[in-house]
Design an enzyme around this catalytic site. Structure first.
Site, PDB file in Angstrom:
ATOM      1  N   HIS A   1       0.798  -1.228   0.000  1.00 27.31           N
ATOM      2  CA  HIS A   1       0.000   0.000   0.000  1.00 27.31           C
ATOM      3  C   HIS A   1       0.830   1.277   0.000  1.00 27.31           C
ATOM      4  O   HIS A   1       0.287   2.371  -0.178  1.00 27.31           O
ATOM      5  CB  HIS A   1      -0.985  -0.010   1.177  1.00 27.31           C
TER       6      HIS A   1
ATOM      7  N   ASP B   1      -9.766  -0.475   4.018  1.00 31.66           N
ATOM      8  CA  ASP B   1      -8.575  -1.093   4.614  1.00 31.66           C
ATOM      9  C   ASP B   1      -8.919  -1.540   6.035  1.00 31.66           C
ATOM     10  O   ASP B   1      -9.769  -0.931   6.697  1.00 31.66           O
ATOM     11  CB  ASP B   1      -7.473  -0.013   4.666  1.00 31.66           C
TER      12      ASP B   1
ATOM     13  N   HIS C   1      -6.554  -1.237   8.108  1.00 35.10           N
ATOM     14  CA  HIS C   1      -5.619  -0.334   8.796  1.00 35.10           C
ATOM     15  C   HIS C   1      -5.778   1.093   8.268  1.00 35.10           C
ATOM     16  O   HIS C   1      -6.191   1.281   7.119  1.00 35.10           O
ATOM     17  CB  HIS C   1      -4.178  -0.789   8.547  1.00 35.10           C
TER      18      HIS C   1
ATOM     19  N   ASP D   1      -3.235   3.283   7.929  1.00 35.85           N
ATOM     20  CA  ASP D   1      -2.055   3.643   7.119  1.00 35.85           C
ATOM     21  C   ASP D   1      -1.730   5.124   7.220  1.00 35.85           C
ATOM     22  O   ASP D   1      -1.293   5.739   6.247  1.00 35.85           O
ATOM     23  CB  ASP D   1      -2.267   3.243   5.640  1.00 35.85           C
TER      24      ASP D   1
ATOM     25  N   HIS E   1       4.386   1.186   4.258  1.00 36.10           N
ATOM     26  CA  HIS E   1       3.005   0.897   3.838  1.00 36.10           C
ATOM     27  C   HIS E   1       1.988   1.256   4.930  1.00 36.10           C
ATOM     28  O   HIS E   1       0.794   1.302   4.639  1.00 36.10           O
ATOM     29  CB  HIS E   1       2.841  -0.556   3.353  1.00 36.10           C
TER      30      HIS E   1
ATOM     31  N   ASP F   1      -7.406  -1.871  -0.152  1.00 33.94           N
ATOM     32  CA  ASP F   1      -6.472  -2.860   0.387  1.00 33.94           C
ATOM     33  C   ASP F   1      -7.262  -4.155   0.579  1.00 33.94           C
ATOM     34  O   ASP F   1      -8.279  -4.168   1.288  1.00 33.94           O
ATOM     35  CB  ASP F   1      -5.936  -2.346   1.728  1.00 33.94           C
TER      36      ASP F   1
ATOM     37  N   ASP G   1      -6.815  -6.479   2.410  1.00 34.26           N
ATOM     38  CA  ASP G   1      -6.955  -6.917   3.810  1.00 34.26           C
ATOM     39  C   ASP G   1      -8.166  -6.299   4.509  1.00 34.26           C
ATOM     40  O   ASP G   1      -8.461  -6.630   5.659  1.00 34.26           O
ATOM     41  CB  ASP G   1      -5.655  -6.742   4.606  1.00 34.26           C
TER      42      ASP G   1
ATOM     43  N   GLU H   1      -1.941  -5.142  -1.849  1.00 31.00           N
ATOM     44  CA  GLU H   1      -1.656  -6.073  -0.754  1.00 31.00           C
ATOM     45  C   GLU H   1      -2.139  -7.507  -0.980  1.00 31.00           C
ATOM     46  O   GLU H   1      -2.174  -8.298  -0.026  1.00 31.00           O
ATOM     47  CB  GLU H   1      -2.177  -5.530   0.598  1.00 31.00           C
TER      48      GLU H   1
HETATM   49 MN    MN Z   1      -3.347  -0.638   3.592  1.00 34.76          MN
END
Ligand code: MN
Length: 324
Positions: free
Chosen positions: A115, A143, A145, A147, A160, A249, A251, A294
């Site tokens: 990312h 996401d 996260h 980030d 990332h 992302d 994830d 990712e």
């Molecule tokens: Mn990310």
């Protein structure tokens, strides 16, 4: 399968011009393999599907860019960042590629890569959209996260986890070879940033989100309101007259659906919720660029193809594919 999308994009001169950039870069984090994602997505038929089923006119140079010539041999940690010069050089080169596609009036699809590459993609569309339309872009960041660590707040030093901090100017650049190339025209406003799917946010990041009044829909909000209401609120925050860059992302999805990714977190989006987010953003007609990042096909043997399949589906949905 389905017929071609009928939506007329608001901020692109034509409906079906697509620029694809394949980025085989993993230097924003520590696990090898995420650089193999673009080829895995392409081998799964993604670009063919976009051409044949969604009738896109695709401009793609046929290469997975690793930018090896731009990566310095010596790259010691700097301000707690790992591989700062490599990530800076790669994102700078990518920013220019994305800028050129966007200036040509194409929707820009970037296949990552980790990312950190969003520093390149979003800066490229932000700059091009200012020049082409005199407009600021909004960013929807899907996401697990946020980030948004600064180099100073990051525990890991992996870049990332920092792209949003650099793109918004919350992380200050002080040297030309470590993101000093980022200028005001590359940046985005914290007011035009919306998160969806968050569930693993560092303490320092929570403070950054609060202090800056950043709009964020966590998994808690999705549980409470459902993904439909969350998308209404997210798109309502951005408004109907703003070009949107979607940075997705993989994830964000629950590991049940996308296990083959570097920092998987349980309790995520279902496959349908992920597709639904992409469908809703596509329906606005305001989407001008998409990152899919990712996917790491090397982390799981059985889960890799499932993860790739989920990634392909999200891209198709964001590009106007519909169930009916
Ligand atoms: Mn990310």
């Amino acid at each position: 399968m389905t017929s071609a999308p009928t939506l007329q994009p608001k901020f692109l001169p034509t409906r079906n011009q697509l620029g694809v950039v394949a980025v085989g870069f993993s230097g924003g984090q520590c696990k090898p393999g995420v650089d193999a994602a673009p080829m895995a997505l392409i081998e799964a038929g993604l670009i063919d599907q976009l051409k044949e089923e969604l009738e896109f006119n695709v401009t793609y140079d046929g290469q997975v860019h690793a930018y090896t010539e731009a990566i310095p041999t010596e790259d010691p940690d700097y301000r707690n960042m790992k591989k700062p010069r490599a990530v800076s050089a790669v994102t700078n080169a990518l920013s220019q590629q994305v800028y050129e596609h966007s200036m040509a009036g194409r929707f820009v699809l970037t296949l990552g890569g980790d990312h950190s590459i969003a520093i390149g993609t979003i800066s490229g569309t932000a700059k091009a959209t200012r020049e082409r339309l005199g407009r600021d872009i909004a960013v929807i960041w899907v996401d697990a996260h946020a980030d948004i660590n600064t180099p100073e707040s990051s525990g890991s030093g992996n870049i990332h986890g920092m792209p949003v901090a650099f793109l918004t100017g919350l992380a200050k650049e002080d040297k030309e070879d470590t993101f000093g190339w980022l200028r005001d025209e590359h940046r985005i406003s914290v007011k035009k940033l919306v998160y969806i799917g968050l569930r693993d946010v560092d303490r320092g990041e929570k403070k950054i989100l609060r202090d800056n009044g950043i709009k964020a829909f966590s998994m808690h909000d999705i549980d409470r309101y459902g993904i439909g209401k969350v998308m209404d609120q997210a798109l309502g925050w951005i408004g109907s007259d703003t070009p949107i860059h979607l940075s997705f992302d993989i994830d964000a999805l629950d590991p049940q659906w996308a296990p083959s990714t570097g920092t998987a977190v349980r309790g995520g989006l279902t496959l349908r919720e992920g597709d639904f987010i992409a469908e809703c953003v596509a329906e606005t007609g305001s989407l001008i660029a998409l990152d899919l990042v990712e996917v790491n096909p090397s982390l799981e043997t059985e889960g890799a193809s499932e993860t790739v399949r989920a990634g392909c589906s999200i891209v198709r949905c964001a590009l106007g594919d519909t169930l009916l």
